[in-house]
Design an enzyme around this catalytic site. Sequence first.
Site, PDB file in Angstrom:
ATOM      1  N   CYS A 124      -6.814  25.645  33.285  1.00 33.35           N
ATOM      2  CA  CYS A 124      -7.729  26.117  34.319  1.00 33.35           C
ATOM      3  C   CYS A 124      -8.215  27.532  33.991  1.00 33.35           C
ATOM      4  O   CYS A 124      -9.020  27.721  33.094  1.00 33.35           O
ATOM      5  CB  CYS A 124      -7.058  26.024  35.688  1.00 33.35           C
ATOM      6  SG  CYS A 124      -8.199  26.194  37.093  1.00 33.35           S
ATOM      7  N   PRO A 175      28.740  28.149  60.561  1.00 34.12           N
ATOM      8  CA  PRO A 175      27.272  28.065  60.576  1.00 34.12           C
ATOM      9  C   PRO A 175      26.760  26.637  60.739  1.00 34.12           C
ATOM     10  O   PRO A 175      25.792  26.406  61.468  1.00 34.12           O
ATOM     11  CB  PRO A 175      26.877  28.652  59.211  1.00 34.12           C
ATOM     12  CG  PRO A 175      27.999  29.571  58.863  1.00 34.12           C
ATOM     13  CD  PRO A 175      29.232  28.891  59.378  1.00 34.12           C
ATOM     14  N   GLU A 186      -0.202  19.404  34.575  1.00 33.95           N
ATOM     15  CA  GLU A 186       1.187  19.503  35.035  1.00 33.95           C
ATOM     16  C   GLU A 186       1.437  18.703  36.302  1.00 33.95           C
ATOM     17  O   GLU A 186       2.579  18.291  36.579  1.00 33.95           O
ATOM     18  CB  GLU A 186       1.578  20.973  35.251  1.00 33.95           C
ATOM     19  CG  GLU A 186       0.932  21.678  36.426  1.00 33.95           C
ATOM     20  CD  GLU A 186      -0.397  22.336  36.117  1.00 33.95           C
ATOM     21  OE1 GLU A 186      -0.792  23.249  36.859  1.00 33.95           O
ATOM     22  OE2 GLU A 186      -1.040  21.934  35.124  1.00 33.95           O
ATOM     23  N   HIS A 204      -5.461  20.388  35.813  1.00 32.71           N
ATOM     24  CA  HIS A 204      -4.039  20.727  35.899  1.00 32.71           C
ATOM     25  C   HIS A 204      -3.182  19.522  35.500  1.00 32.71           C
ATOM     26  O   HIS A 204      -2.714  18.762  36.353  1.00 32.71           O
ATOM     27  CB  HIS A 204      -3.693  21.175  37.325  1.00 32.71           C
ATOM     28  CG  HIS A 204      -4.255  22.507  37.688  1.00 32.71           C
ATOM     29  ND1 HIS A 204      -3.566  23.690  37.488  1.00 32.71           N
ATOM     30  CD2 HIS A 204      -5.461  22.861  38.207  1.00 32.71           C
ATOM     31  CE1 HIS A 204      -4.317  24.705  37.879  1.00 32.71           C
ATOM     32  NE2 HIS A 204      -5.471  24.228  38.323  1.00 32.71           N
ATOM     33  N   SER A 252      16.750  28.822  55.270  1.00 36.86           N
ATOM     34  CA  SER A 252      15.691  28.062  54.608  1.00 36.86           C
ATOM     35  C   SER A 252      15.990  27.969  53.114  1.00 36.86           C
ATOM     36  O   SER A 252      16.950  28.566  52.617  1.00 36.86           O
ATOM     37  CB  SER A 252      14.334  28.741  54.840  1.00 36.86           C
ATOM     38  OG  SER A 252      14.351  30.060  54.325  1.00 36.86           O
ATOM     39  N   SER A 253      15.152  27.228  52.401  1.00 39.76           N
ATOM     40  CA  SER A 253      15.246  27.076  50.939  1.00 39.76           C
ATOM     41  C   SER A 253      16.556  26.449  50.483  1.00 39.76           C
ATOM     42  O   SER A 253      17.070  26.770  49.416  1.00 39.76           O
ATOM     43  CB  SER A 253      15.049  28.438  50.245  1.00 39.76           C
ATOM     44  OG  SER A 253      13.807  28.997  50.582  1.00 39.76           O
TER      45      SER A 253
END
Length: 542
Positions: A380, A189, A516, A514, A13-14
């Site tokens: 926030c 893999p 961002e 927020h 993953s990632s």
Amino acid sequence: MARYVFITGGVVSSLGKGIAAAALAALLQARGYRVRIRKLDPYLNVDPGTMSPYQHGEVFVTDDGAETDLDLGHYERFTGRPANQQDNITTGRIYRNIIEKERRGDYLGATVQVIPHVTDEIKNFVLEGNEDYDFVLCEIGGTVGDIEAMPFLEAIRQLGNELPRGTAVYIHLTLMPYIPAAGELKTKPTQHSVKELRSIGIAPDILLVRADREIPESDRRKLSLFCNVRESAVIQALDVATIYDVPIAYHKEGLDSEVLSAFGIDPAPKPRMDRWEEVSHRLHNPEGEVTIAVVGKYTGLKDAYKSLIEALHHGGLANKVKVNLDWIEAEVFEREDPAPYLEKVHGILVPGGFGERGAEGKILAAKFARERKVPYFGICFGMQMACIEAARNLVGIEDASSSEFGPTREPVVGLMTEWLKGNMLEKRAAAGDLGGTMRLGAYEAVLKPDSKIAQIYGSTDIHERHRHRYEVNIDYKDRLEAAGLNFAGMSPDGVLPETVEYADHPWFIGVQYHPELKSRPFEPHPLFASFIEAAIEQSRLV
């Protein structure tokens, strides 16, 4: 008719499926195509709103109030297209929809099963509302082989058969690890990952192979042979310095050309890469640098602040400087003097968060910034803590606190029980559910014309995204303003404080929303651009 690109991941993953999807969308946009990206998440949560930031990372909030995966933030930043509720689905939402239909009797007494009912629900999500798009990119969360992902993989397999010929392409993102002892990259893999994918009926058209060094032609030929993919469709995805280098890198490797070729689009419109090249040039050739202290409570996982990090870098882009981030766990200030940590930084940012842990440290950070005239940006929770700091140290309310932390005699910050959403009155009970019950999505705020924040925006009417359950208590507004903390922005009905600032401070701004979430590399949010500009001025004083 829309064409569909399904992006899966294998090996680990990632690997960056979200960035890969966003980069491909940007490349297709650069050729003049209309592109939509959707994320299919296999977890059983209805949405990530109640998940720990350490497990999931940031919760990205859309204009229409959806709490979604952080990858939707990448989609927005790379394409400029605002995401919405229909761009992210989870297994939890799928099952909830199915159970509601079953209870209503929509299935007419049929036995409800994964196939066809779950897969049909997934397919309906993928296909719905795409009339105005040339390409729809669907990222499948997780890794091939995960049991949770099986219904999603089965659904996109079925779509490959059901869609008109030539309108579906499968991209599989894998990893080629380098083994130092052998001195070579390993293809095995990837071979096994593709074998797993093919075993469930999906044959990838394109392999996007992550590696930390150039992949030899011999290895590309090997992957082509054993994975049954054209050699030109084995595309290396090498590590790059920043995520904004990815579209250029993938274009040079021919990803967008290969995708268009797989759809039979030839000749294809030439891409316009000038704005990506300009962003890359600015990132790699800064004219200076500043250091920003981020005083947070989830600093152990930077993904918890993904949009914040990117927005700060966008502010750097706007000012042609490199932004260095100094991550500080807020609880440290409850044990140690903040001064040694904050004296050398050029700006202090206290981001959003929940709960009492680290709150006193954030209050001390706000106090340091106010007293030392260091640029301060409170977002926030960061705005709320700045108000509590002012109440304690300027107004003299020693017990000033937030009702989020427990019963208090001086709730400078309190639970919102009702607010206007358009023309509708939203109500919440203190003992209600946590999921999906906050003030979520885009809301209007009205700014004072003579305020610093109105000058930064160039407007007195703004719309920003919110995600909060607690709010600065309007009952304390007059006393705080008398002490110098100006409530520069309010909700249109004048009930909910939206922004605060000090007139006698070089740059001290708190916002309940927020910002961002709406910053883009090509359109840095004005607050972040202004904050970094103030940090540049501070750097000349340190």
